[in-house]
Write an enzyme that holds these catalytic residues in place. Structure first.
Site, PDB file in Angstrom:
ATOM      1  CB  THR A   1      -3.420   5.480  -0.605  1.00 34.02           C
ATOM      2  OG1 THR A   1      -3.273   4.202   0.011  1.00 34.02           O
ATOM      3  CG2 THR A   1      -3.784   5.272  -2.070  1.00 34.02           C
TER       4      THR A   1
ATOM      5  CG  PHE B   1      -6.483   8.969  -3.786  1.00 36.63           C
ATOM      6  CD1 PHE B   1      -5.990   8.754  -2.502  1.00 36.63           C
ATOM      7  CD2 PHE B   1      -7.503   8.154  -4.248  1.00 36.63           C
ATOM      8  CE1 PHE B   1      -6.504   7.736  -1.701  1.00 36.63           C
ATOM      9  CE2 PHE B   1      -8.029   7.140  -3.463  1.00 36.63           C
ATOM     10  CZ  PHE B   1      -7.527   6.925  -2.187  1.00 36.63           C
TER      11      PHE B   1
END
Ligand code: PEP
Ligand code: MN
Length: 638
Positions: free
Chosen positions: A192, A194
């Site tokens: 992921t 960020f």
């Protein structure tokens, strides 16, 4: 795209960062956000929701925030993007300073001693659950949404059931859970990304990141291709309509390439020009503000070339082959369309083809063939010019110069045709807004040519059943903005012969000043656009349906066919009139009112006198016949 940006990030920690840089994240300690928050030496600060993180950032309670943007398995993390978009559009002034990619291993964890076979439900954050939809389904485990991955571990630790949590190994161990499966992500190498956000400090803005605010998704068509940005659609709210999240694009470039109206670019990555933060203008004022508005509304312009007249109540029918293929082909088709009442002959001699190896047109030689056919049937000819150096020579033979959709914003070409002394048929670009279309017309007019016709020929949308989508709404939207005649091309809009008549009728009913239709007498062998060509017989039907004025050159057979069609329509109308009159009679009888009404009869008579001025006798006879027929049908005893 994100990987590229991430790779460009300087990896060292900020030299001028405070030693105790407070970095907010959503979730419990042990959540993946905490890893991102700590990645560059910051002190992670947990928050229960993304809204709370933003609030703290806005109030200066934290120095920085990390928000998950995109996950390798599921794409955009809308749970984070939606509140971020809302805050930014409300005016929270943020910049994006860096990106951090966090490897994600979603451990299926349960209380010590729980056998995997006993796990029926797994708890986690919705974004994490989406990343293991298939694996969970395969194991017959039901997902249960909760606020956080690490929070899920805490819930399971305090729960008496055999449910599991999906979280990082770190979070599982922190809550004293056993890891049953190391990673239940649907894809290996899950991660992921960020984004790190700070209050506006443009000197620190390093990640090109922006929101597009628009109520029309098609307005952003191809912006990704044009700008190299990644577009993540967001649902939006009634307060902030459809929005998109954009990554990796230069805000100025986005602003320049987005349609002028209805797209607002709000940049987080770079100092955005002040103007880009202004709300979009309401209403329909043309966006071509700096020009003298030669196109702007005034009394309708009539473009006239011989028998060809369009605008101000005059309607045109331009017809002919897509490409001029031989002297015989264009002559045959010219005769057919002229016989049907076409008012100009079209034919391409320079063809803009998507494939460079496809037929490109026979050039100047074909222009001679087209001109000869036009002379023979006494119709002006319309043909496309593709390049500045063709303009002069084509203008010597052609009556109208066409600018094709692909060249609508070839400004040098627009200027050149504007100086050529010939009327211009300006096709709307497939990806052009109505403002840009008007802007292109403005170019031609500013260069000296007042006789410009705007031609709607379909725009590119998501729809694939038609070649383009005929934008009659766009045509109607332009109507009050300009005095120029509006022509519609149903052939290139449809790309299919079976839809041409329907679109042509729709355009005609919507008030188009003219049509341009492709006709071929042997479509199967046409060298271009064979699927959309009407055969002459079908074009004749269309021309009759639209009631073009009978042309002086019509051969007798054509005129007879025309009269037959009118008689057919008349008979149909008489039948409908009788049906309606019968219903009226029935209803009068039921309500006890007199069926015969001399006043109504007089009114009917007046209608016919008005429609047939100078033929009172005929009008009387027709009304007598109709009334007699109606009475006979109602079996009224006199
Ligand atoms: C044409 O008229 O043949 C043509 C190529 O049209 P457009 O530019 O609208 O695609
Ligand atoms: Mn064509």
């Amino acid at each position: 795209m994100l990987r590229e940006i991430a790779d460009r990030q300087p990896e060292e920690t900020d030299a001028d960062a405070p030693a105790d840089l407070k970095v907010g994240y959503q979730g419990e300690p042990g959540a993946f956000g905490e890893v991102a928050a700590a990645a560059h030496g910051g002190v992670p600060v947990p928050f229960a929701s993304f809204e709370k993180v933003l609030e703290a950032l806005g109030q200066g309670a934290i120095d920085e925030a990390v928000f998950p943007l995109e996950n390798a398995v599921v794409g955009g993390i809308t749970e984070a993007l939606e509140p971020l978009a809302a805050a930014v559009l409300r005016g929270l002034d943020l910049v994006a300073t860096r990106l951090t990619s966090v490897p994600v291993r979603l451990a299926l964890s349960a209380k010590q001693g729980t056998p995997l076979a006993d796990v029926r439900r797994a708890w986690s954050h919705p974004a994490a659950l989406r990343q293991c939809t298939q694996r969970l389904a395969g194991m017959g485990i039901e997902p249960v949404v909760c606020y956080d991955t690490a929070g899920a571990a805490k819930i399971i630790a305090a729960d008496a059931s055999t449910d599991a949590a999906i979280c990082s190994r770190h979070a599982a161990e922190k809550s004293g859970l056993d890891v049953l499966i190391e990673d239940v992500s649907d894809r290996d190498q899950n991660n992921t990304r960020f984004v790190h956000l700070r209050q506006a400090d443009h000197a620190r803005a390093r990640v090109p990141l922006a929101f597009l605010r628009t109520s029309s998704m098609t307005a952003t068509n191809r912006l990704d291709v044009l700008t190299g940005a990644t577009l993540l659609p967001l649902a939006g709210t009634p307060e902030h309509p459809v929005r998109m999240w954009v990554l990796g694009a230069d805000a100025a470039r986005l602003q320049a390439l987005a349609p002028a109206r209805d797209v607002q670019v709000v940049s987080l990555g770079q100092p955005a020009p002040h103007a880009s933060r202004l709300p979009p203008k309401e209403g329909t004022a043309p966006a071509v503000k700096s020009l003298p508005h030669a196109t702007a509304r005034r009394a309708a312009t009539v473009v006239e070339v011989g028998p060809f007249k369009v605008g101000g109540g005059h309607r045109a029918m331009i017809a002919g082959p897509c490409s001029v293929e031989s002297p015989e082909q264009v002559m045959r088709i010219a005769k057919e369309v002229a016989a049907c009442g076409a008012t100009a002959l079209r034919g391409g001699v320079f063809k803009p083809r998507t494939n460079p190896y496809a037929f490109q047109g026979y050039g100047y030689e074909a222009l001679e063939w087209l001109a000869a056919a036009g002379r023979e049937v006494k119709l002006p000819i319309v043909t496309e010019v593709m390049a500045v150096d063709q303009v002069q020579q084509v203008a010597q033979k052609a009556d109208v110069l066409q600018i094709g959709a692909r060249n609508m914003q070839n400004f040098d070409l627009l200027r050149a045709v504007g100086r050529a002394g010939r009327p211009v048929l300006l096709k709307r670009g497939a990806g052009a807004t109505t403002d840009e279309w008007l802007g292109a017309a403005e170019y031609v007019m500013a260069s000296g040519e007042a006789r410009v016709m705007l031609c709607e020929r379909g725009i590119r949308t998501f729809e694939t059943s038609t070649r383009n989508t005929l934008d009659l709404g766009g045509m109607l939207a332009v109507r009050p903005l300009t005095h120029l005649p509006l022509v519609v091309d149903p052939s290139h809009a449809a790309g299919r012969a079976d839809l041409v008549e329907g679109l042509a009728r729709a355009a005609w009913s919507a008030g188009a000043d003219g049509l341009i239709v492709e006709v071929h007498d042997d479509p199967a062998r046409a060298l271009s656009d064979n699927e959309q060509a009407l055969v002459p017989a079908r074009f004749a039907e269309l021309a009759r349906a639209l009631a073009l004025d009978p042309n002086a050159h019509l051969p007798l057979a054509q005129l007879r066919a025309w009269v037959d069609a009118i008689d057919h329509d008349l008979a149909e109308l008489v039948k409908r009139r009788l049906d309606v009159a019968r219903v009226i009679g029935d209803s009068k009888r039921q309500t006890g009112r007199a069926v015969l009404d001399p006043k109504r009869e007089a009114a009917v008579r007046r209608t016919y006198y008005e429609a047939l001025p100078g033929s009172k006798q005929l009008a009387d006879k027709l009304v007598d016949l109709l009334i007699e027929a109606a009475r006979a049908q109602q079996s009224i005893e006199e």
